[in-house]
Design an enzyme around this catalytic site. Structure first.
Site, PDB file in Angstrom:
ATOM      1  N   GLU A 137       4.449  -4.043   2.734  1.00  0.00           N
ATOM      2  CA  GLU A 137       4.697  -3.702   1.327  1.00  0.00           C
ATOM      3  C   GLU A 137       3.563  -2.803   0.835  1.00  0.00           C
ATOM      4  O   GLU A 137       2.492  -2.772   1.453  1.00  0.00           O
ATOM      5  CB  GLU A 137       4.748  -4.996   0.492  1.00  0.00           C
ATOM      6  CG  GLU A 137       5.805  -5.939   1.020  1.00  0.00           C
ATOM      7  CD  GLU A 137       6.027  -7.166   0.151  1.00  0.00           C
ATOM      8  OE1 GLU A 137       5.195  -7.413  -0.763  1.00  0.00           O
ATOM      9  OE2 GLU A 137       7.032  -7.859   0.389  1.00  0.00           O
ATOM     10  N   PRO A 138       3.782  -2.130  -0.277  1.00  0.00           N
ATOM     11  CA  PRO A 138       2.703  -1.269  -0.786  1.00  0.00           C
ATOM     12  C   PRO A 138       1.389  -2.048  -0.951  1.00  0.00           C
ATOM     13  O   PRO A 138       0.318  -1.519  -0.685  1.00  0.00           O
ATOM     14  CB  PRO A 138       3.240  -0.778  -2.132  1.00  0.00           C
ATOM     15  CG  PRO A 138       4.734  -0.833  -1.973  1.00  0.00           C
ATOM     16  CD  PRO A 138       5.014  -2.003  -1.075  1.00  0.00           C
ATOM     17  N   GLY A 139       1.473  -3.322  -1.338  1.00  0.00           N
ATOM     18  CA  GLY A 139       0.258  -4.089  -1.608  1.00  0.00           C
ATOM     19  C   GLY A 139      -0.241  -4.914  -0.440  1.00  0.00           C
ATOM     20  O   GLY A 139      -1.326  -5.475  -0.509  1.00  0.00           O
ATOM     21  N   GLY A 194      -0.143  -5.342   4.103  1.00  0.00           N
ATOM     22  CA  GLY A 194       0.335  -5.018   5.444  1.00  0.00           C
ATOM     23  C   GLY A 194      -0.202  -6.031   6.434  1.00  0.00           C
ATOM     24  O   GLY A 194       0.533  -6.844   6.979  1.00  0.00           O
ATOM     25  N   SER A 195      -1.524  -6.028   6.597  1.00  0.00           N
ATOM     26  CA  SER A 195      -2.134  -6.954   7.560  1.00  0.00           C
ATOM     27  C   SER A 195      -1.898  -8.407   7.166  1.00  0.00           C
ATOM     28  O   SER A 195      -1.664  -9.259   8.027  1.00  0.00           O
ATOM     29  CB  SER A 195      -3.647  -6.714   7.638  1.00  0.00           C
ATOM     30  OG  SER A 195      -3.907  -5.399   8.050  1.00  0.00           O
ATOM     31  N   GLU A 248       6.498  -6.843  20.593  1.00  0.00           N
ATOM     32  CA  GLU A 248       6.294  -5.556  19.912  1.00  0.00           C
ATOM     33  C   GLU A 248       4.941  -4.972  20.307  1.00  0.00           C
ATOM     34  O   GLU A 248       4.808  -3.774  20.558  1.00  0.00           O
ATOM     35  CB  GLU A 248       6.375  -5.777  18.393  1.00  0.00           C
ATOM     36  CG  GLU A 248       6.185  -4.501  17.603  1.00  0.00           C
ATOM     37  CD  GLU A 248       6.349  -4.705  16.094  1.00  0.00           C
ATOM     38  OE1 GLU A 248       6.863  -5.762  15.676  1.00  0.00           O
ATOM     39  OE2 GLU A 248       5.957  -3.792  15.344  1.00  0.00           O
ATOM     40  N   GLY A 295      -9.359  23.487  24.620  1.00  0.00           N
ATOM     41  CA  GLY A 295      -9.968  24.417  23.672  1.00  0.00           C
ATOM     42  C   GLY A 295      -9.135  24.523  22.400  1.00  0.00           C
ATOM     43  O   GLY A 295      -8.476  23.553  21.996  1.00  0.00           O
ATOM     44  N   GLY A 319       0.373  -4.429  13.660  1.00  0.00           N
ATOM     45  CA  GLY A 319      -0.857  -5.208  13.450  1.00  0.00           C
ATOM     46  C   GLY A 319      -2.013  -4.312  13.855  1.00  0.00           C
ATOM     47  O   GLY A 319      -2.037  -3.796  14.983  1.00  0.00           O
ATOM     48  N   GLU A 337      -7.935  -4.193  14.425  1.00  0.00           N
ATOM     49  CA  GLU A 337      -8.883  -5.201  13.909  1.00  0.00           C
ATOM     50  C   GLU A 337      -8.194  -6.571  13.864  1.00  0.00           C
ATOM     51  O   GLU A 337      -8.783  -7.593  14.258  1.00  0.00           O
ATOM     52  CB  GLU A 337      -9.379  -4.814  12.507  1.00  0.00           C
ATOM     53  CG  GLU A 337     -10.252  -3.574  12.469  1.00  0.00           C
ATOM     54  CD  GLU A 337      -9.488  -2.276  12.694  1.00  0.00           C
ATOM     55  OE1 GLU A 337      -8.307  -2.199  12.304  1.00  0.00           O
ATOM     56  OE2 GLU A 337     -10.059  -1.335  13.279  1.00  0.00           O
TER      57      GLU A 337
HETATM   58  C1  LIG Z   1       4.124   5.344  11.155  1.00  0.00           C
HETATM   59  C2  LIG Z   1       4.150   3.903  10.752  1.00  0.00           C
HETATM   60  C3  LIG Z   1       5.252   3.126  11.050  1.00  0.00           C
HETATM   61  C4  LIG Z   1       5.318   1.784  10.621  1.00  0.00           C
HETATM   62  N1  LIG Z   1       6.458   1.070  10.843  1.00  0.00           N
HETATM   63  C5  LIG Z   1       6.585  -0.157  10.257  1.00  0.00           C
HETATM   64  C6  LIG Z   1       7.834  -0.871  10.297  1.00  0.00           C
HETATM   65  O1  LIG Z   1       8.814  -0.415  10.896  1.00  0.00           O
HETATM   66  N2  LIG Z   1       7.914  -2.069   9.651  1.00  0.00           N
HETATM   67  C7  LIG Z   1       6.857  -2.595   8.967  1.00  0.00           C
HETATM   68  O2  LIG Z   1       7.006  -3.654   8.399  1.00  0.00           O
HETATM   69  N3  LIG Z   1       5.660  -1.948   8.920  1.00  0.00           N
HETATM   70  C8  LIG Z   1       5.504  -0.744   9.537  1.00  0.00           C
HETATM   71  N4  LIG Z   1       4.318  -0.081   9.457  1.00  0.00           N
HETATM   72  C9  LIG Z   1       3.212  -0.686   8.729  1.00  0.00           C
HETATM   73  C10 LIG Z   1       2.046  -1.148   9.591  1.00  0.00           C
HETATM   74  O3  LIG Z   1       2.404  -2.232  10.393  1.00  0.00           O
HETATM   75  C11 LIG Z   1       0.870  -1.424   8.642  1.00  0.00           C
HETATM   76  O4  LIG Z   1       0.439  -0.184   8.136  1.00  0.00           O
HETATM   77  C12 LIG Z   1      -0.263  -2.183   9.290  1.00  0.00           C
HETATM   78  O5  LIG Z   1       0.121  -3.494   9.619  1.00  0.00           O
HETATM   79  C13 LIG Z   1      -1.526  -2.226   8.412  1.00  0.00           C
HETATM   80  O6  LIG Z   1      -1.225  -2.659   7.130  1.00  0.00           O
HETATM   81  P1  LIG Z   1      -1.781  -1.810   5.872  1.00  0.00           P
HETATM   82  O7  LIG Z   1      -1.366  -0.393   6.086  1.00  0.00           O
HETATM   83  O8  LIG Z   1      -1.341  -2.476   4.638  1.00  0.00           O
HETATM   84  O9  LIG Z   1      -3.355  -1.859   6.013  1.00  0.00           O
HETATM   85  P2  LIG Z   1      -4.327  -2.972   5.363  1.00  0.00           P
HETATM   86  O10 LIG Z   1      -3.830  -4.319   5.674  1.00  0.00           O
HETATM   87  O11 LIG Z   1      -4.555  -2.616   3.939  1.00  0.00           O
HETATM   88  O12 LIG Z   1      -5.656  -2.702   6.177  1.00  0.00           O
HETATM   89  C14 LIG Z   1      -6.628  -1.696   5.816  1.00  0.00           C
HETATM   90  C15 LIG Z   1      -7.800  -1.822   6.778  1.00  0.00           C
HETATM   91  O13 LIG Z   1      -8.393  -3.108   6.613  1.00  0.00           O
HETATM   92  C16 LIG Z   1      -8.468  -3.748   7.870  1.00  0.00           C
HETATM   93  N5  LIG Z   1      -8.304  -5.198   7.702  1.00  0.00           N
HETATM   94  C17 LIG Z   1      -7.345  -5.849   7.005  1.00  0.00           C
HETATM   95  N6  LIG Z   1      -7.490  -7.172   7.131  1.00  0.00           N
HETATM   96  C18 LIG Z   1      -8.579  -7.367   7.924  1.00  0.00           C
HETATM   97  C19 LIG Z   1      -9.243  -8.513   8.443  1.00  0.00           C
HETATM   98  N7  LIG Z   1      -8.816  -9.761   8.182  1.00  0.00           N
HETATM   99  N8  LIG Z   1     -10.332  -8.323   9.239  1.00  0.00           N
HETATM  100  C20 LIG Z   1     -10.755  -7.085   9.531  1.00  0.00           C
HETATM  101  N9  LIG Z   1     -10.174  -5.962   9.066  1.00  0.00           N
HETATM  102  C21 LIG Z   1      -9.085  -6.104   8.301  1.00  0.00           C
HETATM  103  C22 LIG Z   1      -7.318  -3.180   8.670  1.00  0.00           C
HETATM  104  O14 LIG Z   1      -7.518  -3.373  10.071  1.00  0.00           O
HETATM  105  C23 LIG Z   1      -7.390  -1.731   8.260  1.00  0.00           C
HETATM  106  O15 LIG Z   1      -8.378  -1.054   9.008  1.00  0.00           O
HETATM  107  C24 LIG Z   1       4.226   1.233   9.918  1.00  0.00           C
HETATM  108  C25 LIG Z   1       3.090   2.010   9.665  1.00  0.00           C
HETATM  109  C26 LIG Z   1       3.055   3.330  10.034  1.00  0.00           C
HETATM  110  C27 LIG Z   1       1.833   4.146   9.679  1.00  0.00           C
END
Ligand SMILES: Cc1cc2nc3c(=O)[nH]c(=O)nc-3n(C[C@H](O)[C@H](O)[C@H](O)COP(=O)(O)OP(=O)(O)OC[C@H]3O[C@@H](n4cnc5c(N)ncnc54)[C@H](O)[C@@H]3O)c2cc1C
Length: 387
Positions: free
Chosen positions: A135-137, A139-140, A252, A349, A374, A377
């Site tokens: 979601e926008p808010g 991911g991890s 996955e 190059g 995932g 990290e």
């Molecule tokens: C091209 C692309 C395709 C994708 N396809 C899908 C899809 O089909 N379905 C879907 O659901 N998602 C999809 N994703 C989403 C992707 O799985 C997430 O972007 C990813 O899980 C990271 O979540 P976030 O972007 O919210 O980053 P954040 O969770 O905001 O993380 C930001 C940074 O903080 C670090 N961080 C966060 N928590 C911790 C922690 N506890 N300890 C240490 N570091 C941490 C992260 O490693 C990262 O470096 C896709 C993303 C991309 C770019």
């Protein structure tokens, strides 16, 4: 590159019955994917017919039982297709999300009715599937998802937003991670709900502009009072979503590692060819000791990565791939791939920076492998929990 360079021994998973699958996949990738990739990159999605063509030749749902319209193969069949796709530089239609991820959520956790309703249509390409966790808010931190599926009689009413969803623009079926119970945190109220794209209130946002994987229709999705029958809950019991995700994520992550292994091998092939044909100071670039040593290092990395990935594929086929090992494979191979591809790009190059060169596209396409599925990290978090 011949297989002696790639492997020190033939992997157990590489059985003879995969030979015709590889031939089929190679022909399909060379004929249907490679010639269209540039155009798809421009339009930011594949042609919808790609999916039906892949279904017609039998390349969709390869590892789904024949009784559900699938190929009746194993994960090894999925790997073969993925390898051939990666070799031609394809990551356009995200067949892996459809074949390896979404179809297996249905197979492992779906009711008989759900499997019968969806898997045959996914195998034919009539239905393209996506999975929407991010979601926008958040991911991890999947426990923090805010999308809600609130029960109203025999229906769920879904509200929320998802982003970065692979196959998002073309998907007919989206497996949505949603909160079904009260509360805003925790894993116990998370469920997976099947949402058909034709439901009122389901909206697709823009196809996102990315630094790589430009033919892939990664999209935003929105759910505004989307009503689905309660029978669209994946499985029969609310609150099982987190466990379902945890069971499926190792496959996955291994799939991402397989792609990384092939990407390193492909980068090496491109770079050996390029440096042999490019001259500087009156001799091929390959003849500089620095070039040969760098490529020797990449070849070594390719071999070690391949050996680890083969072992993980074998383990997965035996039902023995645990989550920490899959996490190790995911972070380590994708890190190695980025380092190796960067070395290979350097040896091209300035041409290495031009998107018309495969090495440039490989570099940009692979970068996200350290992020999705995932982040690397988070993979280390998963591993450290069992130390
Ligand atoms: C091209 C692309 C395709 C994708 N396809 C899908 C899809 O089909 N379905 C879907 O659901 N998602 C999809 N994703 C989403 C992707 O799985 C997430 O972007 C990813 O899980 C990271 O979540 P976030 O972007 O919210 O980053 P954040 O969770 O905001 O993380 C930001 C940074 O903080 C670090 N961080 C966060 N928590 C911790 C922690 N506890 N300890 C240490 N570091 C941490 C992260 O490693 C990262 O470096 C896709 C993303 C991309 C770019």
């Amino acid at each position: 590159m011949d297989s002696d360079i790639r492997r020190s021994r033939r992997a157990d998973w590489l059985t003879d019955d995969l030979v015709p699958v590889r031939e089929l996949a190679r022909t399909f990738c060379e004929k249907e994917l490679a010639p269209n990739l540039d155009r798809w990159r421009q339009q930011h999605h594949v042609d919808r017919e790609l999916w039906t063509k892949a279904g017609e030749v039998g390349l969709l749902c390869l590892s789904i039982p024949e009784e559900y319209g699938g190929g009746g193969g194993s994960y090894a069949h999925d790997v073969v297709l993925l390898e051939e796709q990666t070799r031609v530089g394809d990551n356009a239609g995200n067949i892996a999300v459809h074949n390896v991820v979404a179809a297996h959520y249905l197979l492992a956790h779906g009711t008989q009715e759900q499997k019968t309703a969806w898997l045959p249509r996914m195998a034919s390409g009539e239905v393209v599937a996506a999975i929407a966790m991010t979601e926008p808010g958040t991911g991890s931190d999947l426990r923090a998802v805010r999308t809600r599926a609130v029960r109203d009689g025999d229906e769920y009413v879904i509200n929320g937003a998802k982003t970065f969803i692979s196959n998002g623009a073309l998907a007919d079926l989206v497996i949505v991670v949603a909160r079904t119970g009260a509360g805003t945190g925790g894993s116990e109220n998370i469920s997976l709900v099947l949402v058909e794209a034709e439901r009122a209130g389901f909206r697709r946002g823009r196809v996102l502009d990315k630094i790589g994987q430009n033919a892939q229709d990664t999209s935003e999705l929105a759910f505004e009072d989307v009503r689905v029958p309660v029978t669209n809950l994946l499985g029969t019991t609310e609150g099982q979503g987190f466990q379902q995700l945890m069971r499926q994520l190792p496959r996955e992550r291994l799939t991402i590692a397989v792609t990384a292994a092939v990407a390193i091998e492909t980068a090496l092939e491109h770079t050996v060819r390029y440096t042999r044909s490019r001259s500087a100071f009156g001799r091929p670039v390959f003849d500089f000791q620095n070039t040969r040593f760098r490529l020797a290092e990449v070849a070594t990395v390719a071999r070690v990565v391949r050996t680890f990935v083969d072992d993980c594929v074998d383990r997965h086929l035996r039902g023995e791939l645990d989550a920490p090992t899959a996490a190790m494979a995911k972070w380590w191979t994708t890190d190695r791939a980025m380092d190796a591809i960067d070395e290979c790009l350097q040896l091209h190059g300035g041409y290495g920076y031009m998107t018309e060169y495969p090495i440039a596209r490989l570099w940009a396409d692979q970068r996200v492998q350290k992020i999705y599925g995932g982040t690397n990290e988070i993979m280390k978090e998963v591993i450290s929990r069992v130390l």
